[in-house]
Design an enzyme around this catalytic site. Sequence first.
Site, PDB file in Angstrom:
ATOM      1  N   THR A  84       0.882  -1.363   0.241  1.00 51.39           N
ATOM      2  CA  THR A  84       0.229   0.273   0.316  1.00 51.39           C
ATOM      3  C   THR A  84       0.557   1.205   0.203  1.00 51.39           C
ATOM      4  O   THR A  84       1.960   0.836   0.936  1.00 51.39           O
ATOM      5  CB  THR A  84      -0.798  -0.392   1.432  1.00 51.39           C
ATOM      6  OG1 THR A  84      -1.621  -1.251   1.357  1.00 51.39           O
ATOM      7  CG2 THR A  84      -1.758   1.450   1.429  1.00 51.39           C
ATOM      8  N   GLY A 123       2.732  -2.863   8.506  1.00 44.99           N
ATOM      9  CA  GLY A 123       3.482  -3.645   9.937  1.00 44.99           C
ATOM     10  C   GLY A 123       5.449  -3.465  10.303  1.00 44.99           C
ATOM     11  O   GLY A 123       5.811  -4.784   9.042  1.00 44.99           O
ATOM     12  N   GLU A 143      -5.893  -5.453   4.859  1.00 44.07           N
ATOM     13  CA  GLU A 143      -5.499  -6.094   3.651  1.00 44.07           C
ATOM     14  C   GLU A 143      -6.261  -6.106   3.056  1.00 44.07           C
ATOM     15  O   GLU A 143      -7.164  -7.481   2.966  1.00 44.07           O
ATOM     16  CB  GLU A 143      -5.429  -7.854   4.826  1.00 44.07           C
ATOM     17  CG  GLU A 143      -4.010  -8.049   5.735  1.00 44.07           C
ATOM     18  CD  GLU A 143      -2.959  -8.041   5.137  1.00 44.07           C
ATOM     19  OE1 GLU A 143      -2.241  -7.345   5.000  1.00 44.07           O
ATOM     20  OE2 GLU A 143      -3.123  -8.579   3.116  1.00 44.07           O
TER      21      GLU A 143
END
Lengths: 468, 197
Positions: free
Chosen positions: A147, A186, A429
């Site tokens: 992303t 993350g 996600e």
Amino acid sequence: INEDLNREREKCSFNVKELTILMDGGPEKTKERKERENFMISKRDTYAGIPEDYLSYKEQYEKAVKKSVIVFGLVRRLQEEGKTTIHNYRDVLGNLLRASDVSTGFPLALHYIMFMPAIINQGTDEQTARWLPRAWDCNIIGSYAQTELGHGTFIRGLETTATYDPITKEFVLNSPTLTSYKWWGGGLGQTANYSIVVAQLYTKGECLGVHSFIVQVRDEETHMPLPGIKIGDIGSKLALNGINNGFLGFNNYRVPRNQMLMKHAQVLEDGTYVKSRNPKLNYGAMVFVRVVIAFDMANYLSKAATISVRYSAVRRQCQSKAGEQESQVLDYLTQQHKLLPAVAACYALKITANKLWDTFNTVNEELLAGNLQRLPEIHALACCLKAISTYDTATFIETCRLACGGHGYMHSSNLPTTYSSAVAACTYEGDNTVLLLQTARFLAKTWQEIDNETGKLTPTVEYLKTTK
Amino acid sequence: SKGFSHKWLNTTDNIVYGFEVVSMRKIASCVQNMQKRVASGMTFEDAWNMSSIQLVAAAEAHCRVIILSTFNSEIKELTKTTSPELKRVLSQLVDLYSVYWALEKLSDLLQYTTINHEDVDGLRSWYEDLLTQLRPNAVGLVDAFDLKDEMLNSTLGSYDGRAYERLMEAALKSPLNSEPVNHTFHKYLKPFMRGKL
């Protein structure tokens, strides 16, 4: 033990252990799960202290790193003892995470659920042999940067570029705009030293779409960001503030040619591009992580349901009939209406996630054998199951929280944290609406071709033909 | 042999079938609407966008079919070898889950299947009965998740049910309780109360 709870357990009509074993998949699995959970719980004292709710943002991250090292150290120990392998670590990880109490999330989670699966699914044998042992031993810590600040689920819109230079046999990575900065990965902020980076591939002057690269972002010794890398933490969020979501930008950053993951598509030394036989083969990692999310949801909801049902057995409020003592709130039909569908949903989600996992493994074997027929189906299935399981879980947890009145609003009930973790899953996600539209695309396509299909449809959409 | 016009029955199998019909009809309707829009001159992309609310609903309906049918069929399979007591309670759970979603998605069933108001009344009674039947096993059903107190990490949900004691213990861990008087009293409150701030 509270007398009401004692009475509840005495009047239970079935053997609770029998149900536990059934849901685990057999007595051996129950034994293994309990061993892992006990192992995890036994380490609690090593990181006990002030509850995370009272820590600052920075302290929450630091504690999450400390806990992660303990949890994933246990995975490594189980691996050394031969109790887990690369093929079954989802189970092991699931058990350990279920037993952990890291309410702020794990900065190392993506290493296991995205970084390693991406190498397995998209790396050549040579790349897997080079990178997987290091990742498996946690000699390197990976993140997954797809992303971008200006681009979410629409992967084709990504702006980060990877331009092949045949002279040096390297890819040159660049973030041409502010919106092209990687965003959300993350563990990317301060934890990982490597990351899978998804970027637009350019070779011989042509853009060939998005491809994945293994990129070192920090020095393995000093952990300093490497020259050409701009990296950091994206800041405080609604919840899961220990996960260390990060941003990442590139300025003419070079990676060797063999760090593009080339199981499916390749760039040869002279810059020639060899196409993948099916560009959707890269969906494997995404399907995997969405199955993991469905299992996570079953876990979160089980916790919320357990908390609220037990509390509703203990809590007494109002007199149903004059002269009697206050009633257990669980006796009110409105309370049962709040809680029992949530309990049923725990079992439904766990069983469906298990089935999806089995289907995922079957389809993976078919893919290895060159049969791609069910790839769109499993992708569509994982998309909608991720969306619905997260949405339902968040909604049911909120209902469980409301069923506990004001006490359910306390952080110490663990319901707010459980709720915010499930809500986060609605977003990460893949946004749920976008995922449902991806499923819809598959369904619409199937429907349009239904009359031309001479044979059976794939199993999960077969009903469309029979009902039609 | 079965069409979407078959007679409605208040059974779990029929609810699953009803959801299959809903899903099928929603998908069919989306495709039809898009085709109409494209035929009237709209681009495919615009037609897709204009149908996207319905498309999302169709995908959700499909997922409901997957979860309901999987839960129903897997429990039937799993309980072939369990004790009759466990089989009974799991069957009640499947029924409850199915009826719950049938009632939640009643407008879809009313639009696309032959369910009528008497069937709906029947579903509501069945749902209320199921809640009552499952009530005595509620604690057993969550105990079976086998979540230790350390995993639940909750003042309200511990195995021993000592919720009030734990709430008080947790309250005492608040950093504000570490000293009898917080410094803000002298710095802000006291001057404010005396009119000096």
